[in-house]
Design an enzyme around this catalytic site. Structure first.
Site, PDB file in Angstrom:
ATOM      1  N   ILE A 144      -7.419   7.428  -0.961  1.00  0.00           N
ATOM      2  CA  ILE A 144      -7.225   5.973  -1.042  1.00  0.00           C
ATOM      3  C   ILE A 144      -8.047   5.429   0.121  1.00  0.00           C
ATOM      4  O   ILE A 144      -7.946   5.915   1.245  1.00  0.00           O
ATOM      5  CB  ILE A 144      -5.725   5.579  -0.946  1.00  0.00           C
ATOM      6  CG1 ILE A 144      -5.533   4.062  -0.968  1.00  0.00           C
ATOM      7  CG2 ILE A 144      -5.043   6.179   0.262  1.00  0.00           C
ATOM      8  CD1 ILE A 144      -4.049   3.626  -1.115  1.00  0.00           C
ATOM      9  N   SER A 145      -8.926   4.480  -0.153  1.00  0.00           N
ATOM     10  CA  SER A 145      -9.836   3.982   0.877  1.00  0.00           C
ATOM     11  C   SER A 145      -9.070   3.402   2.061  1.00  0.00           C
ATOM     12  O   SER A 145      -7.937   2.934   1.929  1.00  0.00           O
ATOM     13  CB  SER A 145     -10.746   2.899   0.312  1.00  0.00           C
ATOM     14  OG  SER A 145     -11.491   3.386  -0.768  1.00  0.00           O
ATOM     15  N   GLN A 146      -9.743   3.419   3.205  1.00  0.00           N
ATOM     16  CA  GLN A 146      -9.194   2.796   4.420  1.00  0.00           C
ATOM     17  C   GLN A 146      -9.064   1.287   4.176  1.00  0.00           C
ATOM     18  O   GLN A 146      -9.984   0.683   3.615  1.00  0.00           O
ATOM     19  CB  GLN A 146     -10.180   3.072   5.549  1.00  0.00           C
ATOM     20  CG  GLN A 146      -9.734   2.575   6.885  1.00  0.00           C
ATOM     21  CD  GLN A 146     -10.726   2.968   7.986  1.00  0.00           C
ATOM     22  OE1 GLN A 146     -11.572   3.827   7.790  1.00  0.00           O
ATOM     23  NE2 GLN A 146     -10.597   2.325   9.121  1.00  0.00           N
ATOM     24  N   ARG A 163       0.813  -1.225   0.000  1.00  0.00           N
ATOM     25  CA  ARG A 163       0.000   0.000   0.000  1.00  0.00           C
ATOM     26  C   ARG A 163       0.844   1.272   0.000  1.00  0.00           C
ATOM     27  O   ARG A 163       0.418   2.297  -0.528  1.00  0.00           O
ATOM     28  CB  ARG A 163      -0.944  -0.019   1.221  1.00  0.00           C
ATOM     29  CG  ARG A 163      -1.970   1.114   1.234  1.00  0.00           C
ATOM     30  CD  ARG A 163      -2.978   0.909   2.351  1.00  0.00           C
ATOM     31  NE  ARG A 163      -4.105   1.822   2.272  1.00  0.00           N
ATOM     32  CZ  ARG A 163      -4.321   2.832   3.117  1.00  0.00           C
ATOM     33  NH1 ARG A 163      -3.491   3.041   4.110  1.00  0.00           N
ATOM     34  NH2 ARG A 163      -5.372   3.602   2.978  1.00  0.00           N
TER      35      ARG A 163
END
Ligand code: SAH
Length: 221
Positions: free
Chosen positions: A66-68, A39
């Site tokens: 950016i999504s959790q 990530r």
């Protein structure tokens, strides 16, 4: 930028997986995929090299996030991806969720409406060794040329469920979409029982960036 994924990153990723497991995701295939995707490489801010493995969303430019990781894991779990399934993703963003789907063995088609993000992610993913099909276009219209899809995943908050996406789902197919007009959305799953029958389930509340409508889009490829 050099794409380095070292033991420290891998160790932090293991801890992230433990955190997500503690928060209730027990799908081992999903957890293994999260453990594989580096990530930190999606955040080109050097100060976030290690923070990337906290269970938090981050700004990625163009006002997008950016999504959790928990949200990515949860949506991936709900989507229940099987190897070689055709998945349409709406909202490519950084490409992080795309890579998690690829690690789960899906064939991914993903659409992003922000040109700068689309371009950046299209360059990054092949460098990381991920092969997928990315499109610059309007997610509300889906990608009719490659339809039907086994699964559709929407990663932005939708004010309603776009009819074009329902049409592009296979019968027996499944959609995961956060639905809501305000600041929060209800994670919704949709099972296409037949050409005319849809089974809808509403789950927990989340907070996504909005799925934006743009009336001036030409049709997607
Ligand atoms: N899956 C992404 C999450 C990105 S946030 C990740 O893992 O990083 C949601 C994304 O949806 C944003 O990049 C936003 O630009 C995009 N988006 C918003 N409206 C859209 C639309 N109508 N069509 C396609 N993408 C859209």
């Amino acid at each position: 930028m050099e794409l380095i994924d070292n033991f420290k990153h891998k160790g932090l990723r293991k801890k992230l997986v433990d955190t997500i497991r503690l928060k209730g995701i027990t799908d081992e295939k999903v957890l293994a995929a999260i453990e594989k995707v580096p990530r930190h490489l999606f955040l080109d801010n050097v100060f976030l090299e290690f923070a990337a493995y906290e269970d938090k969303p981050f700004e990625i430019g163009a006002g997008q996030t950016i999504s959790q990781p928990f949200t990515v894991a949860y949506q991936s779990y709900l989507l229940d991806v099987q190897k070689n399934e055709k998945v349409l993703e709406i909202g490519t963003g950084s490409g992080y969720q795309t890579c998690v789907l690829l690690e789960l063995g899906a064939k991914v088609f993903s659409i992003e409406r922000q040109k700068a993000l689309y371009t950046k992610t299209k360059e990054l993913l092949p460098k990381m060794g991920y092969k997928t099909q990315l499109f610059y276009g309007d997610g509300y219209k889906g990608l009719p040329n490659y339809a039907p899809y086994d699964k559709i995943l929407v990663t932005a908050g939708a004010p309603y469920i776009p009819q074009d996406l329902i049409s592009q789902l296979k019968i027996g197919g499944f959609m995961v979409i956060p639905v809501g007009e305000g600041k929060t959305q209800i994670m919704t799953t949709l099972f296409k029982k037949s050409e005319t029958e849809i089974e809808k389930n509403e789950l927990d509340t989340f907070r996504f960036v909005p799925l934006l409508e743009d009336k001036n889009w030409k049709n997607n490829a």
